[in-house]
Design an enzyme around this catalytic site. Structure first.
Site, short mmCIF file in Angstrom:
data_model
loop_
_atom_site.label_atom_id
_atom_site.label_comp_id
_atom_site.label_asym_id
_atom_site.label_seq_id
_atom_site.Cartn_x
_atom_site.Cartn_y
_atom_site.Cartn_z
CE LYS A 1 -3.57 7.36 0.90
NZ LYS A 1 -2.78 7.53 2.11
CD GLN B 1 -2.60 5.46 5.18
OE1 GLN B 1 -2.45 5.43 3.96
NE2 GLN B 1 -3.16 6.48 5.80
CG ASP C 1 2.45 10.30 2.07
OD1 ASP C 1 1.48 10.69 1.39
OD2 ASP C 1 2.39 9.39 2.92
#
Ligand code: NAD
Length: 285
Positions: free
Chosen positions: A54, A98, A121
């Site tokens: 990422k 994460q 997200d």
């Protein structure tokens, strides 16, 4: 192999080039790069790899990324306070924590601490609710990427029967909502579904998002269906496979995604898109 191979890797690469252009224009217009903060708690090896990808993707797209590392033993309060400071940082447009988190940290509290307009997200209940009610929102990256793939091949969605196997909050449920909004008739299956084959055989668009190798066999697929395999499974041999028996299903389907190289690369491209969308929205507010 009669089925068209849906090459997510090339599509994601093309998308990332377009996004890099958008990122440059954003920088020129606002005098600062769009910014993504990624928080990694502990050092789960799979998470380390995802986070590295990422951050690297951001760099390539000239999006400023910062990796915030916290010890696996850190307290929930320490993590929440880190999120709070990123929420208030005007250089940070997107915040991603994460997952999975260490067991002692409640995921729900952490997700809910992220400002919804920085929730790249798309997991915050405010974004999930907006998706549910058809309002503009930051959408979860994996299902968003699947929709972009379907759009790319001009798969007819209006009136099509889409069957989503898997009903998680991060893939199955949001994808079902997106398909519904695109005009599909949607069936969502989960681990309690009886006679799965009877459902999947009715699918014009079949999505597998479970995490079980070879769950979807050729007999379960309607000839001519579009098959999207979200699953990622590591076999004992070390080979990476999806949820679909790829070789055999490819003989029946009209189009199919490989694993790896299908949905996976799209997820990161959509993360960049969400970060830019969040940055542009923030710069105009
Ligand atoms: P999850 O474990 O949270 O959810 C799995 C879902 O599958 C649940 O709703 C469960 O009820 C359902 N299920 C389990 N067994 C079933 C069965 N026999 N029949 C029908 N449904 C069944 O998983 P998740 O986070 O949604 O991820 C699903 C898969 O997608 C995993 O393999 C994961 O690694 C992968 N994934 C890939 C990406 C990507 O970028 N490609 C992103 C996220 C997840």
């Amino acid at each position: 192999m009669p089925a068209q191979l849906l090459d997510g890797k090339s599509l994601a690469e093309r998308l990332r080039q377009t996004l890099a252009e958008r990122a440059k224009q954003f920088n020129a217009r606002t005098g600062r790069p769009a910014g993504l903060a990624v928080i990694l708690v502990g050092n789960n090896p799979a998470s380390e790899v995802y986070v590295r990808h990422k951050v690297a993707a951001c760099e390539k797209a000239t999006i400023a990324s910062q990796l915030v590392r916290l010890e696996a033993s850190c307290t929930t309060e320490a993590l929440l306070s880190q999120i709070e400071s990123l929420n208030n940082d005007s250089q940070v447009d997107g915040i991603l924590v994460q997952l999975p988190l260490p067991e002692h940290i409640p995921e729900k509290r952490v997700i809910e601490a992220i400002a919804p307009n920085k929730d790249v997200d798309g997991f915050h209940p405010a974004n999930a609710g907006a998706l549910f009610t058809g309002q503009p929102c930051l959408k979860p990256c994996t299902p968003f990427g699947v929709m972009v793939m379907l759009e790319q091949i001009k798969a007819p969605l209006r009136g099509a029967h889409a069957v989503v196997v898997g009903a998680s909050n991060i893939v199955g449920k949001p994808l079902a909502m997106m398909l519904l909004q695109a005009g599909a008739t949607v069936t969502i299956c989960n681990s309690k579904t009886l006679n799965l084959e009877e459902k999947t055989r009715r699918a014009d668009i079949l999505i597998a998002a479970v995490g079980r190798p070879s769950l979807i066999t050729a007999e379960m697929v309607k000839p001519g269906a579009v098959v999207i395999d979200v699953g990622i499974n590591r076999l004992d041999s070390g080979k990476l496979v999806g949820d679909v028996d790829f070789e055999r299903v490819a003989q029946v389907a009209q189009a199919i995604t490989p694993v790896p190289g299908g949905v996976g690369p799209m997820t990161i491209a959509m993360l960049l898109q969400n970060t830019l969308d969040a940055a542009e929205a923030a710069s105009l507010s």
